[in-house]
Design a protein around this motif. Structure first.
Motif, PDB file in Angstrom:
ATOM      1  N   ILE A  89      16.449  -5.642   7.081  1.00 48.58           N
ATOM      2  CA  ILE A  89      15.305  -6.537   7.258  1.00 48.58           C
ATOM      3  C   ILE A  89      14.044  -5.679   7.288  1.00 48.58           C
ATOM      4  O   ILE A  89      13.973  -4.700   8.036  1.00 48.58           O
ATOM      5  CB  ILE A  89      15.428  -7.345   8.569  1.00 48.58           C
ATOM      6  N   VAL A  90      13.066  -6.033   6.462  1.00 46.17           N
ATOM      7  CA  VAL A  90      11.769  -5.351   6.464  1.00 46.17           C
ATOM      8  C   VAL A  90      10.778  -6.298   7.118  1.00 46.17           C
ATOM      9  O   VAL A  90      10.555  -7.410   6.639  1.00 46.17           O
ATOM     10  CB  VAL A  90      11.318  -4.992   5.031  1.00 46.17           C
ATOM     11  N   GLU A  91      10.206  -5.862   8.236  1.00 41.33           N
ATOM     12  CA  GLU A  91       9.219  -6.675   8.952  1.00 41.33           C
ATOM     13  C   GLU A  91       7.822  -6.175   8.603  1.00 41.33           C
ATOM     14  O   GLU A  91       7.534  -4.980   8.727  1.00 41.33           O
ATOM     15  CB  GLU A  91       9.441  -6.579  10.461  1.00 41.33           C
ATOM     16  N   LEU A  92       6.959  -7.100   8.163  1.00 35.62           N
ATOM     17  CA  LEU A  92       5.574  -6.792   7.811  1.00 35.62           C
ATOM     18  C   LEU A  92       4.649  -7.696   8.610  1.00 35.62           C
ATOM     19  O   LEU A  92       5.068  -8.758   9.083  1.00 35.62           O
ATOM     20  CB  LEU A  92       5.351  -7.022   6.312  1.00 35.62           C
ATOM     21  N   PRO A  93       3.369  -7.319   8.727  1.00 31.91           N
ATOM     22  CA  PRO A  93       2.423  -8.223   9.386  1.00 31.91           C
ATOM     23  C   PRO A  93       2.337  -9.537   8.603  1.00 31.91           C
ATOM     24  O   PRO A  93       2.614  -9.567   7.401  1.00 31.91           O
ATOM     25  CB  PRO A  93       1.091  -7.472   9.326  1.00 31.91           C
ATOM     26  N   GLN A 140      -2.804  -4.912 -12.675  1.00 28.42           N
ATOM     27  CA  GLN A 140      -1.998  -3.704 -12.762  1.00 28.42           C
ATOM     28  C   GLN A 140      -1.332  -3.537 -11.403  1.00 28.42           C
ATOM     29  O   GLN A 140      -1.936  -3.818 -10.373  1.00 28.42           O
ATOM     30  CB  GLN A 140      -2.882  -2.499 -13.070  1.00 28.42           C
ATOM     31  N   VAL A 141      -0.093  -3.095 -11.388  1.00 30.07           N
ATOM     32  CA  VAL A 141       0.620  -2.924 -10.128  1.00 30.07           C
ATOM     33  C   VAL A 141       0.576  -1.452  -9.731  1.00 30.07           C
ATOM     34  O   VAL A 141       0.971  -0.582 -10.507  1.00 30.07           O
ATOM     35  CB  VAL A 141       2.084  -3.393 -10.242  1.00 30.07           C
ATOM     36  N   GLN A 142       0.058  -1.183  -8.530  1.00 33.31           N
ATOM     37  CA  GLN A 142       0.091   0.165  -7.967  1.00 33.31           C
ATOM     38  C   GLN A 142       1.283   0.233  -7.025  1.00 33.31           C
ATOM     39  O   GLN A 142       1.438  -0.629  -6.166  1.00 33.31           O
ATOM     40  CB  GLN A 142      -1.181   0.459  -7.166  1.00 33.31           C
ATOM     41  N   THR A 143       2.122   1.237  -7.203  1.00 33.73           N
ATOM     42  CA  THR A 143       3.295   1.348  -6.336  1.00 33.73           C
ATOM     43  C   THR A 143       3.238   2.636  -5.525  1.00 33.73           C
ATOM     44  O   THR A 143       2.692   3.642  -5.967  1.00 33.73           O
ATOM     45  CB  THR A 143       4.609   1.323  -7.142  1.00 33.73           C
ATOM     46  N   THR A 144       3.787   2.552  -4.342  1.00 28.32           N
ATOM     47  CA  THR A 144       3.923   3.696  -3.449  1.00 28.32           C
ATOM     48  C   THR A 144       5.375   3.753  -3.010  1.00 28.32           C
ATOM     49  O   THR A 144       5.995   2.724  -2.767  1.00 28.32           O
ATOM     50  CB  THR A 144       3.014   3.540  -2.210  1.00 28.32           C
ATOM     51  N   GLN A 145       5.895   4.962  -2.924  1.00 27.09           N
ATOM     52  CA  GLN A 145       7.285   5.145  -2.514  1.00 27.09           C
ATOM     53  C   GLN A 145       7.319   6.119  -1.344  1.00 27.09           C
ATOM     54  O   GLN A 145       6.675   7.165  -1.381  1.00 27.09           O
ATOM     55  CB  GLN A 145       8.090   5.704  -3.681  1.00 27.09           C
ATOM     56  N   ILE A 146       8.065   5.759  -0.292  1.00 27.85           N
ATOM     57  CA  ILE A 146       8.261   6.664   0.839  1.00 27.85           C
ATOM     58  C   ILE A 146       9.746   6.672   1.200  1.00 27.85           C
ATOM     59  O   ILE A 146      10.468   5.727   0.895  1.00 27.85           O
ATOM     60  CB  ILE A 146       7.410   6.286   2.077  1.00 27.85           C
ATOM     61  N   ALA A 147      10.171   7.746   1.831  1.00 28.64           N
ATOM     62  CA  ALA A 147      11.555   7.860   2.292  1.00 28.64           C
ATOM     63  C   ALA A 147      11.536   8.369   3.727  1.00 28.64           C
ATOM     64  O   ALA A 147      10.701   9.205   4.087  1.00 28.64           O
ATOM     65  CB  ALA A 147      12.346   8.806   1.397  1.00 28.64           C
ATOM     66  N   PHE A 148      12.434   7.844   4.547  1.00 31.96           N
ATOM     67  CA  PHE A 148      12.503   8.258   5.946  1.00 31.96           C
ATOM     68  C   PHE A 148      13.883   7.943   6.500  1.00 31.96           C
ATOM     69  O   PHE A 148      14.629   7.145   5.935  1.00 31.96           O
ATOM     70  CB  PHE A 148      11.408   7.579   6.789  1.00 31.96           C
ATOM     71  N   GLU A 149      14.213   8.601   7.615  1.00 31.21           N
ATOM     72  CA  GLU A 149      15.512   8.389   8.251  1.00 31.21           C
ATOM     73  C   GLU A 149      15.470   7.146   9.128  1.00 31.21           C
ATOM     74  O   GLU A 149      14.418   6.769   9.640  1.00 31.21           O
ATOM     75  CB  GLU A 149      15.894   9.603   9.095  1.00 31.21           C
ATOM     76  N   ILE A 150      16.649   6.542   9.280  1.00 32.70           N
ATOM     77  CA  ILE A 150      16.770   5.360  10.126  1.00 32.70           C
ATOM     78  C   ILE A 150      18.063   5.459  10.921  1.00 32.70           C
ATOM     79  O   ILE A 150      19.055   6.008  10.446  1.00 32.70           O
ATOM     80  CB  ILE A 150      16.741   4.057   9.283  1.00 32.70           C
ATOM     81  N   ASN A 151      18.003   4.967  12.140  1.00 33.29           N
ATOM     82  CA  ASN A 151      19.207   4.808  12.954  1.00 33.29           C
ATOM     83  C   ASN A 151      19.112   3.436  13.610  1.00 33.29           C
ATOM     84  O   ASN A 151      18.789   3.313  14.780  1.00 33.29           O
ATOM     85  CB  ASN A 151      19.337   5.918  13.988  1.00 33.29           C
ATOM     86  N   GLY A 152      19.315   2.406  12.796  1.00 30.17           N
ATOM     87  CA  GLY A 152      19.227   1.036  13.276  1.00 30.17           C
ATOM     88  C   GLY A 152      17.855   0.426  13.084  1.00 30.17           C
ATOM     89  O   GLY A 152      17.727  -0.718  12.680  1.00 30.17           O
ATOM     90  N   GLU A 153      16.800   1.212  13.365  1.00 27.41           N
ATOM     91  CA  GLU A 153      15.438   0.683  13.287  1.00 27.41           C
ATOM     92  C   GLU A 153      14.467   1.840  13.133  1.00 27.41           C
ATOM     93  O   GLU A 153      14.643   2.889  13.742  1.00 27.41           O
ATOM     94  CB  GLU A 153      15.137  -0.085  14.571  1.00 27.41           C
ATOM     95  N   SER A 154      13.433   1.649  12.298  1.00 32.42           N
ATOM     96  CA  SER A 154      12.425   2.689  12.119  1.00 32.42           C
ATOM     97  C   SER A 154      11.118   2.052  11.669  1.00 32.42           C
ATOM     98  O   SER A 154      11.119   1.128  10.861  1.00 32.42           O
ATOM     99  CB  SER A 154      12.902   3.712  11.085  1.00 32.42           C
ATOM    100  N   SER A 155      10.010   2.555  12.195  1.00 28.84           N
ATOM    101  CA  SER A 155       8.686   2.079  11.798  1.00 28.84           C
ATOM    102  C   SER A 155       8.147   2.955  10.677  1.00 28.84           C
ATOM    103  O   SER A 155       8.532   4.111  10.536  1.00 28.84           O
ATOM    104  CB  SER A 155       7.727   2.128  12.985  1.00 28.84           C
ATOM    105  N   PHE A 156       7.239   2.390   9.879  1.00 31.52           N
ATOM    106  CA  PHE A 156       6.640   3.154   8.787  1.00 31.52           C
ATOM    107  C   PHE A 156       5.166   2.807   8.666  1.00 31.52           C
ATOM    108  O   PHE A 156       4.711   1.757   9.117  1.00 31.52           O
ATOM    109  CB  PHE A 156       7.365   2.895   7.460  1.00 31.52           C
ATOM    110  N   THR A 157       4.420   3.722   8.043  1.00 29.95           N
ATOM    111  CA  THR A 157       3.008   3.524   7.726  1.00 29.95           C
ATOM    112  C   THR A 157       2.788   4.027   6.311  1.00 29.95           C
ATOM    113  O   THR A 157       3.162   5.151   5.985  1.00 29.95           O
ATOM    114  CB  THR A 157       2.098   4.301   8.700  1.00 29.95           C
ATOM    115  N   ILE A 158       2.184   3.171   5.479  1.00 29.40           N
ATOM    116  CA  ILE A 158       1.893   3.542   4.096  1.00 29.40           C
ATOM    117  C   ILE A 158       0.382   3.574   3.928  1.00 29.40           C
ATOM    118  O   ILE A 158      -0.287   2.576   4.209  1.00 29.40           O
ATOM    119  CB  ILE A 158       2.511   2.536   3.108  1.00 29.40           C
ATOM    120  N   PRO A 159      -0.169   4.720   3.504  1.00 25.87           N
ATOM    121  CA  PRO A 159      -1.632   4.807   3.316  1.00 25.87           C
ATOM    122  C   PRO A 159      -2.083   3.997   2.109  1.00 25.87           C
ATOM    123  O   PRO A 159      -1.365   3.735   1.205  1.00 25.87           O
ATOM    124  CB  PRO A 159      -1.886   6.294   3.094  1.00 25.87           C
TER     125      PRO A 159
END
Length: 159
Positions: A89-93, A140-159
Protein backbone atom coordinates in the motif's frame (compact mmCIF):
# COMPACT_ATOMS: atom_id res chain seq x y z
CA UNK A 1 21.68 -27.46 1.54
CA UNK A 2 23.66 -27.42 4.76
CA UNK A 3 24.76 -30.49 6.71
CA UNK A 4 26.61 -31.58 9.84
CA UNK A 5 28.02 -35.01 10.61
CA UNK A 6 29.52 -36.56 13.72
CA UNK A 7 30.34 -40.06 14.88
CA UNK A 8 30.13 -41.23 18.49
CA UNK A 9 31.95 -44.24 19.98
CA UNK A 10 30.15 -46.55 22.47
CA UNK A 11 31.82 -44.67 25.35
CA UNK A 12 30.16 -41.46 23.96
CA UNK A 13 33.45 -39.89 22.87
CA UNK A 14 33.48 -38.23 19.44
CA UNK A 15 35.37 -39.62 16.46
CA UNK A 16 38.00 -37.02 15.51
CA UNK A 17 39.09 -38.55 12.19
CA UNK A 18 38.19 -37.73 8.61
CA UNK A 19 34.79 -38.09 6.93
CA UNK A 20 33.81 -38.57 3.30
CA UNK A 21 30.39 -37.12 2.47
CA UNK A 22 28.38 -38.02 -0.67
CA UNK A 23 25.30 -36.07 -1.80
CA UNK A 24 23.01 -37.90 -4.24
CA UNK A 25 20.01 -36.65 -6.24
CA UNK A 26 16.75 -38.66 -6.52
CA UNK A 27 18.13 -40.60 -9.53
CA UNK A 28 21.16 -41.77 -7.51
CA UNK A 29 23.64 -39.48 -9.28
CA UNK A 30 26.48 -38.28 -7.06
CA UNK A 31 26.12 -34.50 -7.15
CA UNK A 32 28.95 -33.67 -4.75
CA UNK A 33 31.63 -35.64 -2.88
CA UNK A 34 33.51 -34.14 0.04
CA UNK A 35 36.68 -36.12 0.84
CA UNK A 36 38.72 -35.95 4.01
CA UNK A 37 36.54 -33.51 5.95
CA UNK A 38 37.72 -33.00 9.49
CA UNK A 39 36.11 -30.61 11.91
CA UNK A 40 36.61 -29.12 15.32
CA UNK A 41 35.76 -31.51 18.17
CA UNK A 42 34.77 -34.25 15.70
CA UNK A 43 31.88 -32.38 14.06
CA UNK A 44 32.15 -31.69 10.32
CA UNK A 45 29.89 -29.40 8.37
CA UNK A 46 29.49 -28.23 4.83
CA UNK A 47 27.02 -27.02 2.26
CA UNK A 48 26.13 -27.10 -1.42
CA UNK A 49 23.97 -24.74 -3.41
CA UNK A 50 21.36 -26.42 -5.57
CA UNK A 51 21.01 -25.41 -9.20
CA UNK A 52 18.32 -22.96 -10.29
CA UNK A 53 16.09 -25.86 -11.40
CA UNK A 54 17.06 -28.85 -9.25
CA UNK A 55 15.52 -32.28 -9.61
CA UNK A 56 12.60 -32.51 -7.19
CA UNK A 57 12.27 -35.54 -4.94
CA UNK A 58 14.15 -37.37 -2.20
CA UNK A 59 17.86 -36.57 -2.09
CA UNK A 60 20.34 -38.23 0.26
CA UNK A 61 23.52 -37.50 2.18
CA UNK A 62 25.83 -40.36 3.16
CA UNK A 63 28.70 -40.00 5.62
CA UNK A 64 31.61 -42.47 5.64
CA UNK A 65 34.40 -42.67 8.21
CA UNK A 66 37.87 -42.94 6.64
CA UNK A 67 39.32 -45.06 9.47
CA UNK A 68 36.35 -47.45 9.84
CA UNK A 69 33.76 -49.16 7.66
CA UNK A 70 30.87 -47.42 9.42
CA UNK A 71 28.57 -45.11 7.49
CA UNK A 72 25.31 -43.25 7.95
CA UNK A 73 22.60 -42.12 5.57
CA UNK A 74 20.00 -39.33 5.76
CA UNK A 75 17.42 -38.31 3.19
CA UNK A 76 15.81 -34.91 2.57
CA UNK A 77 13.15 -33.57 0.23
CA UNK A 78 13.67 -30.99 -2.50
CA UNK A 79 10.34 -29.51 -3.59
CA UNK A 80 9.06 -26.52 -5.50
CA UNK A 81 8.86 -23.43 -3.33
CA UNK A 82 5.71 -21.32 -3.38
CA UNK A 83 6.56 -17.84 -2.18
CA UNK A 84 4.03 -16.29 0.19
CA UNK A 85 1.72 -13.60 -1.15
CA UNK A 86 1.88 -10.04 0.13
CA UNK A 87 0.24 -6.68 -0.45
CA UNK A 88 1.80 -3.24 -0.86
CA UNK A 89 0.00 0.00 0.00
CA UNK A 90 1.38 3.41 -0.98
CA UNK A 91 -0.05 6.21 1.16
CA UNK A 92 0.07 9.75 -0.29
CA UNK A 93 -1.37 13.06 0.88
CA UNK A 94 -4.97 13.61 -0.31
CA UNK A 95 -3.82 16.40 -2.64
CA UNK A 96 -0.68 18.12 -3.88
CA UNK A 97 0.07 21.62 -5.12
CA UNK A 98 2.21 22.56 -8.11
CA UNK A 99 4.23 24.78 -5.77
CA UNK A 100 5.12 21.86 -3.46
CA UNK A 101 8.87 21.24 -3.55
CA UNK A 102 8.68 17.65 -2.25
CA UNK A 103 6.28 14.72 -2.22
CA UNK A 104 6.17 12.69 0.97
CA UNK A 105 4.45 9.40 1.56
CA UNK A 106 4.61 6.00 3.15
CA UNK A 107 4.90 2.46 1.77
CA UNK A 108 3.43 -0.42 3.78
CA UNK A 109 4.01 -4.07 2.88
CA UNK A 110 2.71 -7.13 4.70
CA UNK A 111 2.16 -10.79 3.95
CA UNK A 112 -1.42 -11.99 3.74
CA UNK A 113 -0.89 -13.72 7.11
CA UNK A 114 -0.06 -10.34 8.72
CA UNK A 115 3.74 -10.40 9.09
CA UNK A 116 5.76 -7.42 7.74
CA UNK A 117 7.66 -7.79 4.45
CA UNK A 118 11.37 -6.95 4.57
CA UNK A 119 13.28 -6.03 1.42
CA UNK A 120 13.88 -3.27 -1.11
CA UNK A 121 11.27 -0.91 -2.58
CA UNK A 122 11.75 0.62 -6.01
CA UNK A 123 9.29 3.48 -6.42
CA UNK A 124 8.61 5.21 -9.76
CA UNK A 125 6.64 8.47 -9.64
CA UNK A 126 5.44 10.35 -12.71
CA UNK A 127 4.11 13.89 -13.11
CA UNK A 128 2.41 15.44 -16.13
CA UNK A 129 4.07 18.68 -17.20
CA UNK A 130 2.59 21.03 -19.82
CA UNK A 131 5.12 21.79 -22.55
CA UNK A 132 3.76 25.30 -23.23
CA UNK A 133 0.94 27.08 -21.45
CA UNK A 134 -0.92 27.77 -24.71
CA UNK A 135 -0.72 24.17 -26.09
CA UNK A 136 -3.75 22.42 -24.70
CA UNK A 137 -3.52 18.66 -24.31
CA UNK A 138 0.23 18.32 -25.01
CA UNK A 139 1.88 16.92 -21.90
CA UNK A 140 5.21 15.40 -21.07
CA UNK A 141 5.66 13.00 -18.16
CA UNK A 142 8.56 13.62 -15.79
CA UNK A 143 9.48 10.54 -13.80
CA UNK A 144 11.54 10.09 -10.67
CA UNK A 145 12.78 6.78 -9.33
CA UNK A 146 13.96 6.05 -5.78
CA UNK A 147 14.90 2.86 -3.96
CA UNK A 148 14.95 2.22 -0.22
CA UNK A 149 14.77 -0.58 2.33
CA UNK A 150 11.54 -1.57 4.03
CA UNK A 151 10.65 -3.74 6.99
CA UNK A 152 6.87 -3.61 6.98
CA UNK A 153 6.66 0.17 6.64
CA UNK A 154 8.88 3.01 5.41
CA UNK A 155 8.44 6.72 4.72
CA UNK A 156 9.85 8.46 1.66
CA UNK A 157 10.44 11.98 0.33
CA UNK A 158 10.82 12.77 -3.36
CA UNK A 159 12.28 16.18 -4.32
Amino acid sequence: VRFRALAVFPDLSLYAGKFNIHILDPSGNKIKIFKGLQGLSGVVEGSIELSYQPQFGTWSISAFLEDFTDSAFQSFEVAECDLPRFEVIVELPPYGLVEDSVLTGKVKAKYTFGQPVAGMVELHVGRNVHLRPNECGRNQVQTTQIAFEINGESSFTIP
